[in-house]
Design a protein around this motif. Structure first.
Motif, PDB file in Angstrom:
ATOM      1  N   VAL A 231      50.972   8.001-123.764  1.00 18.11           N
ATOM      2  CA  VAL A 231      52.085   6.671-125.058  1.00 18.11           C
ATOM      3  C   VAL A 231      51.416   6.321-125.568  1.00 18.11           C
ATOM      4  CG1 VAL A 231      51.796   5.161-122.558  1.00 18.11           C
ATOM      5  CG2 VAL A 231      54.054   5.335-123.329  1.00 18.11           C
ATOM      6  N   PHE A 232      50.144   5.885-125.221  1.00 19.32           N
ATOM      7  CA  PHE A 232      49.755   5.051-126.339  1.00 19.32           C
ATOM      8  C   PHE A 232      48.989   6.358-127.400  1.00 19.32           C
ATOM      9  CE2 PHE A 232      48.134   2.622-123.235  1.00 19.32           C
ATOM     10  CZ  PHE A 232      48.503   1.094-123.821  1.00 19.32           C
ATOM     11  N   ALA A 233      48.500   7.006-127.597  1.00 20.92           N
ATOM     12  CA  ALA A 233      48.499   8.566-128.809  1.00 20.92           C
ATOM     13  C   ALA A 233      50.045   8.472-129.054  1.00 20.92           C
ATOM     14  CB  ALA A 233      47.584   9.320-128.037  1.00 20.92           C
ATOM     15  N   LYS A 234      51.135   8.667-128.087  1.00 25.23           N
ATOM     16  CA  LYS A 234      52.085   9.577-129.061  1.00 25.23           C
ATOM     17  C   LYS A 234      53.086   8.289-129.816  1.00 25.23           C
ATOM     18  CE  LYS A 234      52.832  12.363-124.987  1.00 25.23           C
ATOM     19  NZ  LYS A 234      53.544  12.566-123.725  1.00 25.23           N
ATOM     20  N   LYS A 235      52.940   7.529-129.243  1.00 26.02           N
ATOM     21  CA  LYS A 235      53.024   5.973-130.590  1.00 26.02           C
ATOM     22  C   LYS A 235      52.648   6.147-131.877  1.00 26.02           C
ATOM     23  CE  LYS A 235      56.010   2.959-126.560  1.00 26.02           C
ATOM     24  NZ  LYS A 235      57.531   3.405-126.893  1.00 26.02           N
ATOM     25  N   ILE A 236      51.762   6.000-131.428  1.00 22.91           N
ATOM     26  CA  ILE A 236      51.005   6.136-132.779  1.00 22.91           C
ATOM     27  C   ILE A 236      50.596   7.214-133.385  1.00 22.91           C
ATOM     28  CG2 ILE A 236      48.565   7.114-133.765  1.00 22.91           C
ATOM     29  CD1 ILE A 236      47.485   5.248-131.527  1.00 22.91           C
ATOM     30  N   LEU A 237      51.711   8.473-133.390  1.00 23.75           N
ATOM     31  CA  LEU A 237      52.349   9.597-134.048  1.00 23.75           C
ATOM     32  C   LEU A 237      53.357   9.438-134.493  1.00 23.75           C
ATOM     33  CD1 LEU A 237      49.747  12.034-131.062  1.00 23.75           C
ATOM     34  CD2 LEU A 237      49.962  12.304-133.995  1.00 23.75           C
ATOM     35  N   GLU A 238      54.201   8.702-133.588  1.00 22.37           N
ATOM     36  CA  GLU A 238      55.896   8.534-133.928  1.00 22.37           C
ATOM     37  C   GLU A 238      55.640   7.658-135.017  1.00 22.37           C
ATOM     38  OE1 GLU A 238      57.211   6.681-130.555  1.00 22.37           O
ATOM     39  OE2 GLU A 238      57.512   8.718-129.765  1.00 22.37           O
ATOM     40  N   ARG A 273      48.764  17.336-124.358  1.00 26.62           N
ATOM     41  CA  ARG A 273      49.965  16.325-124.174  1.00 26.62           C
ATOM     42  C   ARG A 273      49.954  15.915-124.703  1.00 26.62           C
ATOM     43  NH1 ARG A 273      45.310  14.945-120.244  1.00 26.62           N
ATOM     44  NH2 ARG A 273      45.892  12.997-121.237  1.00 26.62           N
ATOM     45  N   TRP A 274      49.319  14.852-126.009  1.00 21.78           N
ATOM     46  CA  TRP A 274      49.503  14.387-127.472  1.00 21.78           C
ATOM     47  C   TRP A 274      50.195  15.455-128.333  1.00 21.78           C
ATOM     48  CZ3 TRP A 274      44.760  11.288-127.776  1.00 21.78           C
ATOM     49  CH2 TRP A 274      43.853  10.768-126.470  1.00 21.78           C
ATOM     50  N   ILE A 275      50.017  16.324-128.310  1.00 18.07           N
ATOM     51  CA  ILE A 275      50.721  16.314-129.486  1.00 18.07           C
ATOM     52  C   ILE A 275      51.098  18.460-130.013  1.00 18.07           C
ATOM     53  CG2 ILE A 275      50.524  17.509-132.222  1.00 18.07           C
ATOM     54  CD1 ILE A 275      47.903  15.281-132.582  1.00 18.07           C
ATOM     55  N   PRO A 276      52.100  18.574-128.306  1.00 18.67           N
ATOM     56  CA  PRO A 276      52.603  19.935-127.989  1.00 18.67           C
ATOM     57  C   PRO A 276      52.322  21.157-129.355  1.00 18.67           C
ATOM     58  CG  PRO A 276      53.903  18.569-127.318  1.00 18.67           C
ATOM     59  CD  PRO A 276      52.522  17.672-128.191  1.00 18.67           C
TER      60      PRO A 276
END
Length: 297
Positions: A231-238, A273-276
Motif C-alpha cells: 500500500v505504501f509503494a502504490k500510494k507513492i506511485l500514485e 504487485r506494485w506496478i502490474p
C-alpha cells in the motif's frame, strides 16, 4: 569493533516478469577490496567484502544492465571505491558520494564528470538519536546546496519520514532536487495515514522530491513477502510515477542472521504487485533512472 554483517545471498528467486532493456538497480553499495580501500575506523557495522565485480555479478544475475552505487556510512567519506567502479564501468554505473562542506567546486566537478550525480546526507534519527555513525548532516547539505544547484546534482537524503514535516521548511529553501531513501525508512506499522508519509507523497506530487521504492525488507513486518509494504509503494506511485525509482539495497548490510538476509529476486518481484503494467515498470526501472542519473539512451 562493530559486529560483522552476513554476506548477501548467492542464489536468487527467479524474476517472474520480463525486464525491460537497460533496467537499473538504483541503490546499492560496494565494499573493498579492503587492502586497497579499508573501512572507516569508527563505524556502526562491518560489512562483508563485496567489490564492484561482485556487484556486476549481482546485476547480471538479476538481468539488470545498470546500477547506482552509493557510498555507505561504513566507508565514511572515502568515495574511492565508487569512483574506481565508475571508471571501470562508465556506461553501466552512476554514483552518489558522501562528503562534508569542506569539498570544493573543482572536486565536485571532477566527480560529476566521473559519473557522480548526487551527494548523500544522513538525517536518519529515531527518538532524536542518530542511528548510524559517519553521517553528513543537514548543515553540510545547506552549505553545499549552492554547489549542487550549479552542477545540476541532487541531494539524496536518508531520513525517517515522520521527521519530514518538521524538516520540510529547511529542505524547501535548498532549491535542490531531493531523493528520499527507502520510502522514508518508515515501519509499515505506522500506516499510510502517518503525517510524515503524507508529507513525502506531497513532496513527490509537487515535483520537489523523488523516492526509491527500496528497503521493503527494512520497513516490513512480514519478512519473506513484504506484503504490508504494497500500500505504501502504490500510494507513492500514485503521487508521482515520474519521480520513483527502484533499488535492491544490495549487499544488505546490517543483517546479523543469515536467515534474515533478503532475496534480491523476491525484492525485484515486488514490482509485479506494485506496478502490474509493463509501461509502468519501464518508467521506474529505465526512464526515471536515466533522467535522474544521466544514463545515455
Amino acid at each position: 569493533m562493530s559486529t560483522p554483517c552476513c554476506p548477501p545471498l548467492h542464489a536468487f528467486q527467479k524474476v517472474g516478469f520480463s525486464l525491460p532493456a537497460n533496467a537499473c538497480d538504483s541503490h546499492a553499495h560496494i565494499f573493498g577490496p579492503y587492502q586497497q580501500y579499508p573501512l572507516a575506523g569508527e563505524r556502526s557495522y562491518t560489512p562483508a567484502e563485496n567489490g564492484v565485480e561482485r556487484f556486476i555479478w549481482h546485476l547480471n544475475r538479476l538481468g539488470l544492465q545498470r546500477g547506482v552505487l552509493v557510498t555507505a556510512s561504513a566507508c565514511g567519506t572515502d568515495n574511492r571505491p565508487v569512483l574506481d567502479a565508475l571508471g571501470k564501468y562508465p556506461d553501466r554505473l552512476r554514483g552518489v558520494a558522501v562528503c562534508d562542506q569542506g569539498v570544493g567546486l573543482p572536486a565536485l566537478k571532477a566527480w560529476r564528470e566521473a559519473g557522480i550525480r548526487g551527494l548523500r546526507f544522513n538525517l536518519y534519527k529515531l527518538n532524536g538519536q542518530a542511528v548510524y555513525k559517519n553521517g553528513v548532516g543537514l548543515q553540510a547539505l545547506e552549505a553545499l546546496a549552492p554547489l549542487l544547484r550549479d552542477l545540476g546534482m541532487h541531494a539524496q537524503i536518508w531520513v525517517h519520514a515522520p521527521d519530514l514535516p518538521e524538516l520540510a521548511p529547511r529542505l524547501a529553501k535548498l532549491k535542490v532536487p531531493l531523493v528520499v531513501d527507502h520510502m522514508g525508512r518508515m515501519n509499515a506499522a505506522l500506516g499510510t495515514d502517518n503525517p510524515g508519509f503524507g508529507k513525502l507523497c506531497a513532496m513527490l506530487a509537487s515535483g520537489s522530491a523523488w523516492t526509491k521504492i527500496s528497503g521493503a525488507d527494512r520497513n516490513s513486518n512480514k519478512n519473506g513477502h513484504y506484503g504490508d509494504i504494497d500500500v505504501f509503494a502504490k500510494k507513492i506511485l500514485e503521487a508521482n510515477p515520474d519521480h520513483v525509482i527502484w533499488g535492491s539495497d544490495w549487499p544488505h548490510i546490517n543483517y546479523f542472521n543469515q536467515a534474515e538476509v533478503p532475496d534480491d529476486g523476491v525484492l525485484l518481484n515486488t514490482l509485479q504487485r506494485w506496478i502490474p503494467d509493463e509501461p509502468g515498470r519501464r518508467k521506474v526501472l529505465v526512464d526515471n533512472p536515466a533522467n535522474l542519473y544521466g544514463f545515455q539512451a
